[in-house]
Write an enzyme that holds these catalytic residues in place. Sequence first.
Site, short mmCIF file in Angstrom:
data_model
loop_
_atom_site.label_atom_id
_atom_site.label_comp_id
_atom_site.label_asym_id
_atom_site.label_seq_id
_atom_site.Cartn_x
_atom_site.Cartn_y
_atom_site.Cartn_z
N GLU A 76 0.64 -1.24 -0.09
CA GLU A 76 0.39 0.07 -0.26
C GLU A 76 0.36 1.55 -0.42
OE1 GLU A 76 -3.72 2.35 2.86
OE2 GLU A 76 -2.28 0.36 3.75
N CYS A 113 -5.63 -2.77 2.98
CA CYS A 113 -4.88 -2.91 4.34
C CYS A 113 -6.64 -2.86 5.28
CB CYS A 113 -5.14 -1.58 5.14
SG CYS A 113 -4.14 -1.20 6.24
N LYS A 119 -9.97 2.35 -2.68
CA LYS A 119 -10.04 1.77 -1.20
C LYS A 119 -11.66 2.30 -0.49
CE LYS A 119 -8.44 1.58 3.42
NZ LYS A 119 -7.21 1.29 4.37
#
Length: 516
Positions: free
Chosen positions: A281, A393, A339
């Site tokens: 990330e 994440c 995301k």
Amino acid sequence: MPTHAGSSGCGSVCPAPNMPDLPACFGAMSARMRLTLLGAFGVLAGLGQAPLDIWPATIIGIAALMLAHQVAQTTRAAALQAWAFGAGYFALSLRWIVEPFLVDVARHGWMAPFAVTLMAAGAGLFWAVAAYGAARLAPRSALMLALGLVWAEATRSLILTGFPWALLGHIWVPTPIAQLVAFGGPHLLTLVTVLTGWGVVLVVTRRWGGAIVLVAVVTVGLWLRAGPAPAPVADAPIVRLAQPNAPQHLKWDPAYRDVFLQRLVSFTESGVIPDLVVWPETSVPTLLNFIENDLSLLANAARGAPLVFGIQRRDTEGRFYNSLIALNPEGEIAQIYDKRHLVPFGEYMPGGALARSMGLTGLADRMGSGFAPGRNAGLVDLPGIGGAVPLICYEGIFAEEIYRGPDRPRLLLLITNDAWFGQAAGPYQHLAQARLRAIEQGLPMVRVANTGVSAMIDGRGRIIAEIPLGIDGVIDAPLPAALPITPYARWGEWPFFLMLIFLTLGLYVVVRRNSD
């Protein structure tokens, strides 16, 4: 009931020298002493979470809470007991939560003690409500409390965007019991946890039917043993996992930008060309809008292999996104995934404009206005491999949000920056949850973290290869085969919650019938 001269407190209630009446022990204590002891038992229960993985400690702690619940005189007392236990449990399990506030101590360090205190106290409220409800529906019933805790953990996983971290069921990740998530998801593991604790209560209070519960758990564990991972097939795709180990306080420092980026480039361009290269990330420390100079560098390093990396980007309307980028073999941007499930207080501040007017910004927000949630659900197509479920994440902790589209994915692809979590419990707990996602879906997971732990995980949750926490490194690992679709991947959590509703209503009816 006989007592022993010279004893006091718990020792004053002991029907036999070697077998004290433990519920009566709790009942003989003052309210303050009982709450203090239950807080300590909550801390004990937290030892079951990674990286300690002392799961029997969690079972003992849960059993102690149930024993105390059986002698709670009021619903308020039952709720306070569960809150004290929960606060202790979450204080230990979520101790890593202070780490993000210590990255920039000058700006955020003052919030660290408040963060862990408020998180522990707030999460404990879910268990307090569960105990209150259990005491109302079936006074002093340890089994109703057990079911209430499952409802509380499920609610905690969903309400206010959800926070399914340190669920009671996570203690089983290193054990064969973890394979149950393929049938009912993470809350089935929580049910097993509390039922095991209930079995201990039955044994301790000399109701030997509890032994049946404990034997059943052991039997299920033996039946579900995954065994060693099979040898990779000859034509398995080779995936390169690159871990730069960029500390969070240096990650965005201009003086170190090229150091970490060049480290990833060196890892990528060395050795035999793999079938896929994955970086973590935000591994490219610039906006995608200004990547022209770096794009050729990345493409040349990949040497024709597809490359997946994390980066931030801004759209035409000025919104910022935390994104995953897939470069095709020609070195062109083939797909962008933004995301979707953002971290509250990390990537955005609840309250929006009001928070900004008070000078409050998310810990991971470098843009001043927070990130916008992505809208582009679906698979990322990886040439020569197939469809991958993209996860960034925090998204890897939400079992119910994993893709369930018409096409069966080939793998789960998770990139993360666990440098925020420090070098202690946080990264290992995050890794444990990744293993559960793989088992639930019956799919291998490629997990690449900035500071670790990066790992190749197979569809039974076994770690095939890994780069340890806190080092820079690279590994080439064959991609394990996808297993047949699991019941959980097919139907989700509805079967489990129907069962839980049936159990809860059934127990309520039985208790009410017996009380008439």
